[in-house]
Every structure is written in structure tokens, then in C-alpha cells.
Design a protein around this motif. Structure first.
Motif, PDB file in Angstrom:
ATOM      1  N   PRO A  58       0.792  -1.035  -0.307  1.00 49.91           N
ATOM      2  CA  PRO A  58       0.408  -0.088  -0.076  1.00 49.91           C
ATOM      3  C   PRO A  58       1.084   1.204  -0.405  1.00 49.91           C
ATOM      4  CG  PRO A  58       0.173  -0.824   1.987  1.00 49.91           C
ATOM      5  CD  PRO A  58       1.050  -2.016   1.340  1.00 49.91           C
ATOM      6  N   GLU A  73      -6.867   4.341   4.795  1.00 44.99           N
ATOM      7  CA  GLU A  73      -6.553   4.168   3.431  1.00 44.99           C
ATOM      8  C   GLU A  73      -5.523   4.667   2.037  1.00 44.99           C
ATOM      9  OE1 GLU A  73      -9.796   4.806  -0.022  1.00 44.99           O
ATOM     10  OE2 GLU A  73     -10.180   5.066   2.222  1.00 44.99           O
ATOM     11  N   PRO A  74      -5.152   3.608   1.419  1.00 43.25           N
ATOM     12  CA  PRO A  74      -3.946   3.866   0.616  1.00 43.25           C
ATOM     13  C   PRO A  74      -4.349   4.385  -0.183  1.00 43.25           C
ATOM     14  CG  PRO A  74      -4.539   1.015   0.706  1.00 43.25           C
ATOM     15  CD  PRO A  74      -4.909   1.580   1.516  1.00 43.25           C
ATOM     16  N   LYS A  77      -1.430   1.444  -4.826  1.00 40.77           N
ATOM     17  CA  LYS A  77      -0.656  -0.113  -4.628  1.00 40.77           C
ATOM     18  C   LYS A  77       0.225  -0.560  -6.132  1.00 40.77           C
ATOM     19  CE  LYS A  77      -4.925  -1.504  -1.794  1.00 40.77           C
ATOM     20  NZ  LYS A  77      -5.543  -2.927  -1.479  1.00 40.77           N
TER      21      LYS A  77
END
Length: 289
Positions: A58, A73-74, A77
Motif C-alpha cells: 500500500p 486507506e492507501p 498499490k
């Protein structure tokens, strides 16, 4: 800014650590504490490519908080090998944040031991952090207000710390763990952020193999001067006030903030940022009077 250099020692015993740094809650850099770890000689970006190159990781950057973003929350990716290629090719804002060794690459556990600092470390949470040149984290404190031991590998990293007592000068965003995102802590605009002139903190640069102790609940800003990565080990807050705050942050604050994002959207984020400025300015003016 009013920043003192963090004290440095070559090494120290757990008795010295408890007496001189843990009990008074003072940060310290330990320069030669992990030279016997296999990680000291093995851990670099190429080694991470070898052991974790196919792992999808992430990624986070320094974009402003948006109401649609979940907690941690990333933003993107990619495979670790591709990410390391990016780090070595050019500056990038993408960072890896809170990457759990035990879950992702268990064999890395063989390269280090849990040091005896006189505190009980949480052995299920050894976390890795990666960043490209000039990437940085917002000034923040950890949700659990833990004692943190930050082990740096490869390259150089700039660290700026403030104790919780300085929160009133830092433009803290309410119902959050960060300061106002527009502040550049490497070169702050004191005309825009005048209260920062009153904040007293610490600074240092970490090199390969050095360990930074971050006391309970300390604000911290991290900037990668060169590409590199770090590992954090942590011990729960021992101060009852900090322990209570940690439970409040996890159980109440985080859920309340998530609910308000859903109900009010970006208005909630904008209101919080505005309140960070208004509340800090009120405190600053009342202090001057």
C-alpha cells in the motif's frame, strides 16, 4: 523554529534508558545499539527487493485529507520491486506506512531481536515504513500514544518532534491526529502560522542503524532526505492519562470522525481545518494578553 538537537548516545543500558529518557519522557538517538543484528548489515532496498519483491504494497502520499478517504486507506498499490525501482529512479511522494513484517514477510523476523529497554514491546506489531527522496509524513501523533523505538535503515531521515504540551501552538486539527496540512515544518511561514514561533521541540537526522526513541504521544514529522526505510517497535502508554486518551482515540474519536465524514462530507474536513487555525489563534492571543 525553536528546535533543540535530540541527545545522542553511542549505546546505553536499560537502567540508563529508564532513568534518563523513559521516566522524564525525553527523546534520544542511540547510534550503535543494533550492530549485532543481521538486519544491520543485510537490510537495504536491494535486500527488500529480494525477500518481498512480489508483495503488493500500500502506498501513501502527501495529498490533503479527503472526506472519502478511510482511516489509513492507501492512495495506490504496486509490487514492492516496482516501488523500489521508483525510489531508486527519481523522487516520489509515495510512502509505505505501517507495513506489518509478521504478516507480510515473516522471514524478516530472523534478522532482528526485540531489545530489552525495560519496557514490554508489542511483538505482534513490528512495522516498516518506506519513503522516496523528500517524501514526508504530516506532523502527527500515533493513535495509541505509544512509546516508539524507530530503527532506521539506508539513507538519511529528518525527524522533528514535539511533546503533547506543545499542541496548543501546532494548529492541531480537532477530532484528528494531525496538524494543519498546509504547514511546511521544514520551512514554516511564521506570518501565516505565527503560533509556531512559540512551540518548543526537537530535531535530528537518522542514519543507517540508528534508533530514535519517541516518548508517549509525541508529535512527529518525518522527511526522507534520501530513499530509505525504518522499522518501529512500540510499547503501550504507561501514563494513565495517555492510556485513557489512547482508548478514547480508538473507540470514540475515530468512529465519530468517520461518521461525520459520511454525514457532512468535505464540509466536515474544511470545518476541522478552519477550527485548527481559529482555536490556535485564540490560545495565542489569550497568552499574549
Amino acid at each position: 523554529m525553536n528546535l533543540s538537537e535530540i541527545p545522542r548516545v553511542k549505546t546505553l543500558t536499560k537502567e540508563q534508558f529508564i532513568k534518563d529518557y523513559f521516566k522524564p519522557q525525553r527523546p534520544v538517538v542511540i547510534e550503535r545499539f543494533i550492530e549485532e543484528w543481521p538486519a544491520y548489515s543485510k537490510w537495504n532496498l536491494e535486500y527488500m527487493r529480494k525477500v518481498a519483491g512480489e508483495k503488493v504494497v500500500p502506498l501513501y502520499d502527501d495529498r490533503p485529507v479527503h472526506h472519502k478517504d478511510g482511516f489509513n486507506e492507501p492512495h495506490a498499490k504496486m509490487k514492492m520491486a516496482d516501488y523500489i525501482d521508483l525510489l531508486q529512479k527519481e523522487p516520489t511522494k509515495f510512502r509505505i506506512f505501517l507495513w506489518n513484517i509478521l504478516k507480510e514477510v515473516p522471514e524478516l523476523q530472523k534478522d532482528f531481536t526485540y531489545p530489552d529497554f525495560g519496557l514490554r514491546l508489542m511483538k505482534t506489531l513490528p512495522m516498516l515504513f518506506f519513503g522516496g527522496r523528500d517524501s514526508y509524513t504530516f506532523m502527527h501523533f500515533d493513535i495509541d500514544l505509544a512509546n516508539i523505538f524507530h530503527f532506521h535503515f539506508e539513507g538519511k531521515k529528518e525527524c522533528i518532534l514535539f511533546p503533547q504540551t506543545e499542541s496548543k501552538h501546532l494548529y492541531k486539527v480537532p477530532h484528528s491526529l494531525i496538524t494543519h496540512e498546509s504547514i511546511d515544518f521544514t520551512n514554516p511561514d511564521f506570518e501565516k502560522w505565527p503560533a509556531l514561533k512559540q512551540a518548543k521541540g526537537y530535531k535530528t537526522h537518522l542514519n543507517h542503524g540508528e534508533v530514535l526513541y519517541i516518548p508517549e504521544g509525541y508529535w512527529h514529522y518525518m522527511r526522507y532526505v534520501t530513499p530509505g526505510f525504518s522499522m518501529s517497535l512500540r510499547s503501550i502508554a504507561k501514563n494513565p492519562k495517555n492510556l485513557f486518551s489512547a482508548f478514547y482515540n480508538v473507540i470514540v474519536m475515530r468512529n465519530y470522525d468517520g461518521l461525520m465524514r459520511k454525514l457532512q462530507g468535505q464540509k466536515w474536513i474544511d470545518w476541522k481545518n478552519d477550527q485548527a487555525v481559529q482555536r490556535t489563534n485564540r490560545i495565542m492571543h489569550s497568552t499574549i494578553k
